[in-house]
Structure formats: C-alpha cells, structure tokens
Scaffold this motif. Structure first.
Motif, PDB file in Angstrom:
ATOM      1  N   GLU A   1      22.771   5.425 -16.183  1.00 54.91           N
ATOM      2  CA  GLU A   1      23.462   6.438 -15.377  1.00 54.91           C
ATOM      3  C   GLU A   1      22.888   6.498 -13.966  1.00 54.91           C
ATOM      4  O   GLU A   1      23.629   6.657 -12.986  1.00 54.91           O
ATOM      5  N   ALA A   2      21.562   6.394 -13.861  1.00 49.56           N
ATOM      6  CA  ALA A   2      20.931   6.430 -12.541  1.00 49.56           C
ATOM      7  C   ALA A   2      21.375   5.245 -11.695  1.00 49.56           C
ATOM      8  O   ALA A   2      21.682   5.396 -10.491  1.00 49.56           O
ATOM      9  N   MET A   3      21.439   4.072 -12.289  1.00 52.18           N
ATOM     10  CA  MET A   3      21.883   2.890 -11.540  1.00 52.18           C
ATOM     11  C   MET A   3      23.345   3.020 -11.129  1.00 52.18           C
ATOM     12  O   MET A   3      23.722   2.636 -10.016  1.00 52.18           O
ATOM     13  N   GLU A   4      24.169   3.577 -12.006  1.00 46.54           N
ATOM     14  CA  GLU A   4      25.573   3.781 -11.660  1.00 46.54           C
ATOM     15  C   GLU A   4      25.705   4.771 -10.507  1.00 46.54           C
ATOM     16  O   GLU A   4      26.499   4.561  -9.576  1.00 46.54           O
ATOM     17  N   LEU A   5      24.932   5.858 -10.547  1.00 36.32           N
ATOM     18  CA  LEU A   5      24.992   6.847  -9.473  1.00 36.32           C
ATOM     19  C   LEU A   5      24.597   6.227  -8.145  1.00 36.32           C
ATOM     20  O   LEU A   5      25.283   6.400  -7.133  1.00 36.32           O
ATOM     21  N   LEU A   6      23.475   5.496  -8.118  1.00 36.33           N
ATOM     22  CA  LEU A   6      23.027   4.902  -6.863  1.00 36.33           C
ATOM     23  C   LEU A   6      24.069   3.919  -6.336  1.00 36.33           C
ATOM     24  O   LEU A   6      24.395   3.918  -5.135  1.00 36.33           O
ATOM     25  N   SER A   7      24.623   3.098  -7.211  1.00 33.83           N
ATOM     26  CA  SER A   7      25.611   2.108  -6.786  1.00 33.83           C
ATOM     27  C   SER A   7      26.853   2.786  -6.219  1.00 33.83           C
ATOM     28  O   SER A   7      27.403   2.351  -5.188  1.00 33.83           O
ATOM     29  N   ARG A   8      27.302   3.852  -6.849  1.00 40.25           N
ATOM     30  CA  ARG A   8      28.504   4.540  -6.373  1.00 40.25           C
ATOM     31  C   ARG A   8      28.261   5.218  -5.030  1.00 40.25           C
ATOM     32  O   ARG A   8      29.145   5.218  -4.162  1.00 40.25           O
TER      33      ARG A   8
ATOM     34  N   PRO B   1      20.041  -5.810  -4.980  1.00 39.73           N
ATOM     35  CA  PRO B   1      18.984  -6.359  -5.834  1.00 39.73           C
ATOM     36  C   PRO B   1      17.909  -5.319  -6.114  1.00 39.73           C
ATOM     37  O   PRO B   1      17.642  -4.444  -5.282  1.00 39.73           O
ATOM     38  N   ASP B   2      17.338  -5.370  -7.283  1.00 37.92           N
ATOM     39  CA  ASP B   2      16.250  -4.459  -7.678  1.00 37.92           C
ATOM     40  C   ASP B   2      16.698  -3.006  -7.793  1.00 37.92           C
ATOM     41  O   ASP B   2      15.872  -2.085  -7.703  1.00 37.92           O
TER      42      ASP B   2
ATOM     43  N   THR C   1      21.514   2.934   6.490  1.00 37.90           N
ATOM     44  CA  THR C   1      20.658   1.968   7.205  1.00 37.90           C
ATOM     45  C   THR C   1      20.979   0.530   6.863  1.00 37.90           C
ATOM     46  O   THR C   1      20.406  -0.385   7.461  1.00 37.90           O
ATOM     47  N   ARG C   2      21.863   0.314   5.857  1.00 31.06           N
ATOM     48  CA  ARG C   2      22.255  -1.025   5.436  1.00 31.06           C
ATOM     49  C   ARG C   2      21.038  -1.873   5.021  1.00 31.06           C
ATOM     50  O   ARG C   2      20.876  -3.018   5.450  1.00 31.06           O
ATOM     51  N   ILE C   3      20.209  -1.280   4.170  1.00 34.24           N
ATOM     52  CA  ILE C   3      19.087  -2.040   3.610  1.00 34.24           C
ATOM     53  C   ILE C   3      19.263  -2.127   2.099  1.00 34.24           C
ATOM     54  O   ILE C   3      20.062  -1.416   1.498  1.00 34.24           O
ATOM     55  N   THR C   4      18.495  -2.997   1.470  1.00 35.28           N
ATOM     56  CA  THR C   4      18.596  -3.214   0.031  1.00 35.28           C
ATOM     57  C   THR C   4      17.611  -2.320  -0.718  1.00 35.28           C
ATOM     58  O   THR C   4      16.654  -1.788  -0.115  1.00 35.28           O
ATOM     59  N   PRO C   5      17.811  -2.144  -2.031  1.00 38.83           N
ATOM     60  CA  PRO C   5      16.807  -1.416  -2.820  1.00 38.83           C
ATOM     61  C   PRO C   5      15.424  -2.022  -2.713  1.00 38.83           C
ATOM     62  O   PRO C   5      14.418  -1.305  -2.727  1.00 38.83           O
ATOM     63  N   THR C   6      15.338  -3.337  -2.580  1.00 38.01           N
ATOM     64  CA  THR C   6      14.035  -3.996  -2.434  1.00 38.01           C
ATOM     65  C   THR C   6      13.332  -3.514  -1.172  1.00 38.01           C
ATOM     66  O   THR C   6      12.129  -3.204  -1.182  1.00 38.01           O
ATOM     67  N   ALA C   7      14.073  -3.442  -0.083  1.00 38.36           N
ATOM     68  CA  ALA C   7      13.491  -2.968   1.176  1.00 38.36           C
ATOM     69  C   ALA C   7      13.098  -1.496   1.074  1.00 38.36           C
ATOM     70  O   ALA C   7      12.071  -1.080   1.642  1.00 38.36           O
ATOM     71  N   TYR C   8      13.891  -0.691   0.382  1.00 38.90           N
ATOM     72  CA  TYR C   8      13.565   0.731   0.217  1.00 38.90           C
ATOM     73  C   TYR C   8      12.268   0.897  -0.571  1.00 38.90           C
ATOM     74  O   TYR C   8      11.433   1.753  -0.237  1.00 38.90           O
ATOM     75  N   LEU C   9      12.085   0.086  -1.605  1.00 34.87           N
ATOM     76  CA  LEU C   9      10.839   0.135  -2.379  1.00 34.87           C
ATOM     77  C   LEU C   9       9.644  -0.170  -1.486  1.00 34.87           C
ATOM     78  O   LEU C   9       8.585   0.459  -1.613  1.00 34.87           O
ATOM     79  N   ASP C  10       9.810  -1.117  -0.585  1.00 35.18           N
ATOM     80  CA  ASP C  10       8.719  -1.458   0.324  1.00 35.18           C
ATOM     81  C   ASP C  10       8.416  -0.295   1.260  1.00 35.18           C
ATOM     82  O   ASP C  10       7.249   0.015   1.539  1.00 35.18           O
TER      83      ASP C  10
END
Length: 422
Positions: free
Chosen positions: A234-241, A253-254, A279-288
């Motif tokens: 559910e969390a992944m679906e929410l973030l994607s939406r 990714p990630d 900001t048009r960044i990926t989840p990987t960049a957000y984790l960093d």
C-alpha cells in the motif's frame, strides 16, 4: 427582571415550554405579569410563575427552539478527502462495524501515531457513507476552544438568526440541537485529550461521534480503534500515485527501499512522493538526501505544502504536550539509538540514570500518545520517530546580517558498552 431571567433560560437552550421564576436570590419576589412572545408563541400566567411556549424575543436576537429545527444534509460540512487514498479496507470495515450501534450516542475513537492517517481514514469513511446521515459536521478539535467554536458554527449554520449571539451561547444551542436529534454524524478531528470532549459526551445521548486522536489511553466507555502504518504494498502504491499524478512517466527505482526507510507511514510517504514529483528525482536520490541531510528533509515541504504537517513538526507537537515530564524526552532520545523492534524493557530500566518510577512514567506517557509500542517485556519505536529524534533541531536563520561565531563544546562521553559488546 423579566428580560434577564427569560433570556438566561433561553440561552442555555431550554426552548419550547418552560417556567420562568419571578425572582432570584436576593431580589424581590414579585409576580411577573407579562412577557413578549414571538409570533404564535403563548404566554401563560399561573400564580407567581410564568410559562412561555414557543420561540421568544426578549430584548435581543430571536433565539429559536432548537428542537424544532430539522437536520439537512445540504448543511453538512466535512473535508472532501483525498483522491489518492489507498488500501485501508480492513480499517474502514472496522470503523463501519463500530458505528453500527444504536441507542445512546455511538462514540468511536480512532487513535494512532501522528501522520498515520487517522483524519484521512475518517474523511474517507464520511465520503463513502455520508448519505446514511441527516447531517455530517466536522470539527477540528485540537483544543477545547476549537470544539466550542466548531459547535457555535453548527448553531449558526442551522439557525442563521443566531449569528449575532455570543459564541458560548451558540455553542449551547448546538449542543441542545444534537441532544434533541438523531441520525447525525459529528467528527472531532485531532482531539488532544478525551477530557476535552467529556462534557459533550455526557450531554449528548443520540447520534454518532467519531473522534481522531494521537492519544491511545483514556477512552473509557468509548470504542477505540488503533490505526497502524500502511502495508508495504500500500505504501508503494501511495508513493507511486502521488508522484505520477504530476510526473506520469517517472522512473521509480528503489521505491520499496524508500518506503521501508519511511516506515510505511502515510504522511511521510505522501510528502516524499510530492518532493520527488516537484524536484524530478528518483527514490534512490531521495534516500541519499535523507542520509546526508536528515534535518533538512524532515522539515521540507513542497510548494503549496503545509509547513505545520512535516514529520518533525507533527511529532514535536506531541513532545511539547509531554514536556511536563522531562524524562520523556531523555528516554526517547535513548530509544532512538536502538533497533526499532523488541527493545528489552529491563535493559532500558536498569541502565537508566533516574529512578525506576520516572522511567515507567515516561514509558507510559510515550505509549499513551502512540510514540512507542509497549508490552510486558519489550518496547518498539517507529523507525522514523527514531530518525527524527536523532536529528537535532535546525536553528533559525540569522537575522540582520549577523552571523554568530561558532562555539565549541566538549562532547559528553559515550555510554558504557553493554556486557559482552566491548
């Protein structure tokens, strides 16, 4: 004499047929001979008592008989709710079952950690089932005065002629209306403490009341539903939406790793998704970014976002309410450095530098506000609560061009290692 006594009787919402005393303590007890009734109201004189039937005008605004005002769904007030709502089917079913009672007022408290989605769940429930109720009224109930204000607004909505009455008198009229009607739904959102709703619950014996609160305890005689975080899917679906609403072709990714790092907490997931989209960044960049700039990321809002609803702000509000117990903050800062699950209670108690009753009080209060999960032997802390707690507050920016010189402090020694871990 008549004006003051009759007005007092009306403004506590005793409408319809009621006696008015011909005097009060310390005053001359002369019989009342006349009063002014509104339109079809009747004035009956019997001995030294006066009885007034119907609506009455006494030296001021027309005060209606609230019992005679019908409910109207067109007057309902509640948030529309988010189109990005995901999952929660089991929780909605539990809430639906809890409000299915009859008789006196059905009262349900939905409680959980700040940011877990209590208001969102309640708004979704209202959106799905508003047609069941003759009237739905939503009040932001984060203080006793906010509850009174929301009730006063209800009275004005039901009876616009009361708009010029003092707020406390309109609050009384609203309570009177609730107490004499059924088929309505009242939502008290973000209630600070059960005590703030105690008087209302004592006086209202019909209808349905849904409460949302961070407080887990104190709900005596009230059905309580604890709300947990989203499932990983559910969390992944929410973030994607959230992301793809503004950035349809986003590559994510990630996304699973990011949701896990955020502890599947709805507010954190939604805010992260909004940041990715802007900001048009990926989840990987957000984790960093989370790893390198935690204080910045926990307090960042996107354009148009609510600065009071960042993760750091939400939990600092809770800790402010617990500030009268200093050991609470100290204990939470210790718990922030353990693994989030199955922290041994005995270890925390025996290693504390304060009396055991103080530690137990702090544990109990943190659990009461859903900041930790407590059982007989272990403690659990949401990983994002730990992360925010480990992150120092960001100082306010300097003003007037003055940049204070840095100060150097001697750091306190690290705690002794656990036995067998040296």
């Amino acid at each position: 004499m008549l004006d003051r006594l009759a007005l007092g009787g009306l403004l506590v919402a005793v409408a319809g047929r009621f006696p008015v005393s011909s005097g009060d303590e310390g005053a001359s007890r002369q019989p009342v001979q006349s009063a002014k009734a509104h339109e079809q109201a009747a004035v009956l004189q019997a001995g030294g008592n006066l009885t007034i039937e119907g609506d009455v005008v006494v030296g001021g605004p027309h005060v209606p008989a609230m019992e005679s005002i019908p409910a109207s769904a067109e007057l309902s007030r509640f948030p529309r709710g988010s189109d990005l709502f995901v999952g929660r089917s089991d929780e909605l079913d539990r809430l639906d079952a809890a409000v299915a009672g009859s008789g006196r007022a059905v009262v349900v408290a939905v409680h959980g950690l700040g940011g877990v989605g209590k208001s969102t769940l309640s708004a979704r429930f209202v959106r799905l089932h508003a047609d069941r109720y003759r009237l739905v009224w939503w009040i932001t109930a984060d203080s006793a005065s906010a509850i009174d204000s929301g009730l006063a607004d209800l009275a004005t909505t039901l009876a616009p002629q009361t708009a010029n009455l003092p707020s406390d008198q309109r609050t009384e009229l609203a309570v009177r209306w609730l107490a004499t009607h059924d088929g309505w739904l009242l939502v008290l959102d973000n209630l600070t403490t059960p005590a703030h709703a105690e008087e209302l619950l004592e006086r209202v014996r019909t209808g349905t009341i849904v409460i949302t609160s961070r407080q887990a305890s104190g709900w005596r005689g009230v059905k309580a539903i604890q709300l947990d975080v989203l499932s990983p899917s559910e969390a992944m679906e929410l973030l994607s939406r959230v992301v793809r609403t503004e950035w349809p072709d986003a590559d994510l990714p990630d996304v699973d790793r990011l949701c896990e790092e955020l502890g599947w907490l709805p507010l954190a997931v939604e805010q992260a998704g909004a940041y990715l989209a802007q900001t048009r960044i990926t989840p990987t960049a957000y984790l960093d970014l989370l790893r390198r700039y935690p204080a910045r990321m926990f307090t960042t809002t996107v354009e148009g976002g609510d600065a009071q609803r960042t993760m750091a702000r939400v939990w600092h509000i809770t800790l402010d309410r617990l500030a009268d117990t200093p050991s609470v903050g100290r204990l939470l800062r210790r718990l922030a450095w353990y693994a989030p699950e199955a922290i041994p209670r005995r270890l925390i108690i025996t290693s504390a530098r304060e009396p055991e009753p103080d530690v137990l009080e702090a544990l109990g209060r943190l659990a009461a506000y859903n900041m930790i999960t407590l059982d007989t032997h272990t403690i659990a802390v949401h990983r994002l609560v730990q992360a925010v707690t480990r992150t120092p507050d960001r100082p306010p920016p300097p003003t007037g061009g003055h940049h204070p010189r840095p100060r150097h402090h001697r750091c306190p020694p690290l705690p002794r290692p656990l036995p067998g871990r040296a």
